[in-house]
Design a protein around this motif. Structure first.
Motif, PDB file in Angstrom:
ATOM      1  N   UNK A   1       0.831  -1.190   0.000  1.00  0.00           N
ATOM      2  CA  UNK A   1       0.000   0.000   0.000  1.00  0.00           C
ATOM      3  C   UNK A   1       0.873   1.249   0.000  1.00  0.00           C
ATOM      4  N   UNK A   2       1.915   1.280   0.801  1.00  0.00           N
ATOM      5  CA  UNK A   2       2.791   2.446   0.820  1.00  0.00           C
ATOM      6  C   UNK A   2       3.460   2.663  -0.527  1.00  0.00           C
ATOM      7  N   UNK A   3       3.783   1.570  -1.206  1.00  0.00           N
ATOM      8  CA  UNK A   3       4.397   1.675  -2.522  1.00  0.00           C
ATOM      9  C   UNK A   3       3.427   2.327  -3.505  1.00  0.00           C
ATOM     10  N   UNK A   4       2.166   1.914  -3.474  1.00  0.00           N
ATOM     11  CA  UNK A   4       1.159   2.510  -4.354  1.00  0.00           C
ATOM     12  C   UNK A   4       0.947   3.979  -4.022  1.00  0.00           C
ATOM     13  N   UNK A   5       0.904   4.292  -2.741  1.00  0.00           N
ATOM     14  CA  UNK A   5       0.722   5.680  -2.323  1.00  0.00           C
ATOM     15  C   UNK A   5       1.874   6.545  -2.816  1.00  0.00           C
ATOM     16  N   UNK A   6       3.099   6.076  -2.628  1.00  0.00           N
ATOM     17  CA  UNK A   6       4.269   6.831  -3.100  1.00  0.00           C
ATOM     18  C   UNK A   6       4.244   7.009  -4.614  1.00  0.00           C
ATOM     19  N   UNK A   7       3.828   5.975  -5.320  1.00  0.00           N
ATOM     20  CA  UNK A   7       3.788   6.052  -6.785  1.00  0.00           C
ATOM     21  C   UNK A   7       2.743   7.068  -7.260  1.00  0.00           C
ATOM     22  N   UNK A   8       1.567   7.066  -6.644  1.00  0.00           N
ATOM     23  CA  UNK A   8       0.543   8.047  -7.025  1.00  0.00           C
ATOM     24  C   UNK A   8       1.000   9.467  -6.707  1.00  0.00           C
ATOM     25  N   UNK A   9       1.629   9.658  -5.553  1.00  0.00           N
ATOM     26  CA  UNK A   9       2.133  10.993  -5.205  1.00  0.00           C
ATOM     27  C   UNK A   9       3.241  11.433  -6.167  1.00  0.00           C
ATOM     28  N   UNK A  36      -4.843  15.358 -10.844  1.00  0.00           N
ATOM     29  CA  UNK A  36      -5.988  15.346  -9.933  1.00  0.00           C
ATOM     30  C   UNK A  36      -6.452  13.916  -9.658  1.00  0.00           C
ATOM     31  N   UNK A  37      -6.474  13.081 -10.696  1.00  0.00           N
ATOM     32  CA  UNK A  37      -6.841  11.670 -10.513  1.00  0.00           C
ATOM     33  C   UNK A  37      -5.859  10.966  -9.577  1.00  0.00           C
ATOM     34  N   UNK A  38      -4.578  11.259  -9.750  1.00  0.00           N
ATOM     35  CA  UNK A  38      -3.559  10.656  -8.884  1.00  0.00           C
ATOM     36  C   UNK A  38      -3.720  11.117  -7.439  1.00  0.00           C
ATOM     37  N   UNK A  39      -4.040  12.405  -7.257  1.00  0.00           N
ATOM     38  CA  UNK A  39      -4.252  12.934  -5.917  1.00  0.00           C
ATOM     39  C   UNK A  39      -5.439  12.233  -5.255  1.00  0.00           C
ATOM     40  N   UNK A  40      -6.516  12.082  -6.009  1.00  0.00           N
ATOM     41  CA  UNK A  40      -7.695  11.405  -5.460  1.00  0.00           C
ATOM     42  C   UNK A  40      -7.384   9.947  -5.094  1.00  0.00           C
ATOM     43  N   UNK A  41      -6.632   9.278  -5.944  1.00  0.00           N
ATOM     44  CA  UNK A  41      -6.258   7.887  -5.653  1.00  0.00           C
ATOM     45  C   UNK A  41      -5.391   7.814  -4.399  1.00  0.00           C
ATOM     46  N   UNK A  42      -4.451   8.742  -4.271  1.00  0.00           N
ATOM     47  CA  UNK A  42      -3.586   8.755  -3.094  1.00  0.00           C
ATOM     48  C   UNK A  42      -4.395   9.035  -1.829  1.00  0.00           C
ATOM     49  N   UNK A  43      -5.338   9.951  -1.923  1.00  0.00           N
ATOM     50  CA  UNK A  43      -6.180  10.248  -0.760  1.00  0.00           C
ATOM     51  C   UNK A  43      -7.012   9.043  -0.365  1.00  0.00           C
ATOM     52  N   UNK A  44      -7.505   8.302  -1.347  1.00  0.00           N
ATOM     53  CA  UNK A  44      -8.293   7.103  -1.047  1.00  0.00           C
ATOM     54  C   UNK A  44      -7.419   6.059  -0.352  1.00  0.00           C
ATOM     55  N   UNK A  45      -6.181   5.943  -0.796  1.00  0.00           N
ATOM     56  CA  UNK A  45      -5.267   4.998  -0.159  1.00  0.00           C
ATOM     57  C   UNK A  45      -4.981   5.441   1.271  1.00  0.00           C
ATOM     58  N   UNK A  51     -11.364  -1.469   0.063  1.00  0.00           N
ATOM     59  CA  UNK A  51     -10.631  -2.692   0.349  1.00  0.00           C
ATOM     60  C   UNK A  51      -9.472  -2.864  -0.625  1.00  0.00           C
ATOM     61  N   UNK A  52      -8.532  -3.693  -0.274  1.00  0.00           N
ATOM     62  CA  UNK A  52      -7.304  -3.862  -1.061  1.00  0.00           C
ATOM     63  C   UNK A  52      -7.581  -4.206  -2.520  1.00  0.00           C
ATOM     64  N   UNK A  53      -8.545  -5.027  -2.799  1.00  0.00           N
ATOM     65  CA  UNK A  53      -8.872  -5.400  -4.176  1.00  0.00           C
ATOM     66  C   UNK A  53      -9.323  -4.209  -4.999  1.00  0.00           C
ATOM     67  N   UNK A  54      -9.999  -3.272  -4.369  1.00  0.00           N
ATOM     68  CA  UNK A  54     -10.473  -2.091  -5.079  1.00  0.00           C
ATOM     69  C   UNK A  54      -9.312  -1.187  -5.471  1.00  0.00           C
ATOM     70  N   UNK A  55      -8.265  -1.151  -4.660  1.00  0.00           N
ATOM     71  CA  UNK A  55      -7.094  -0.327  -4.987  1.00  0.00           C
ATOM     72  C   UNK A  55      -6.432  -0.859  -6.250  1.00  0.00           C
ATOM     73  N   UNK A  56      -6.283  -2.160  -6.335  1.00  0.00           N
ATOM     74  CA  UNK A  56      -5.693  -2.757  -7.533  1.00  0.00           C
ATOM     75  C   UNK A  56      -6.554  -2.445  -8.758  1.00  0.00           C
ATOM     76  N   UNK A  57      -7.864  -2.456  -8.579  1.00  0.00           N
ATOM     77  CA  UNK A  57      -8.760  -2.105  -9.682  1.00  0.00           C
ATOM     78  C   UNK A  57      -8.595  -0.645 -10.078  1.00  0.00           C
ATOM     79  N   UNK A  58      -8.420   0.223  -9.095  1.00  0.00           N
ATOM     80  CA  UNK A  58      -8.224   1.640  -9.380  1.00  0.00           C
ATOM     81  C   UNK A  58      -6.914   1.879 -10.119  1.00  0.00           C
TER      82      UNK A  58
END
Length: 75
Positions: A1-9, A36-45, A51-58
């Motif tokens: 999760x932290x890896x995805x958050x860092x990547x979106x940021x 803006x999409x990346x910011x929203x994704x990072x905020x959701x994370x 749930x974790x499966x939804x993040x992978x879908x996003x």
């Protein structure tokens, strides 16, 4: 999760930097939308709302959207 958050940021910062350098309005607008999409994704994370499966879908949906924008900008 932290890896995805860092990547979106990181992608958000990159898009904002590229938008600031862009001389074309259409490119700037697209980069700002992606940022803006990346910011929203990072905020959701960060909120850990989905749930974790939804993040992978996003992530997958964002990748598809980015590739579609690249393809449409070539035409």
């Amino acid at each position: 999760m932290n890896k995805e958050l860092r990547e979106f940021r990181r992608l958000e910062r990159l898009c904002l930097e590229e938008a600031a350098l862009s001389t074309m309005d259409l490119a700037r607008s697209g980069l700002l939308k992606v940022a803006d999409d990346c910011r929203l994704a990072a905020e959701a994370i960060e909120a850990r709302a989905p749930p974790r499966g939804a993040i992978a879908s996003a992530v997958h949906a964002l990748r598809l959207a980015l590739s579609a924008r690249r393809a449409s900008s070539r035409h």
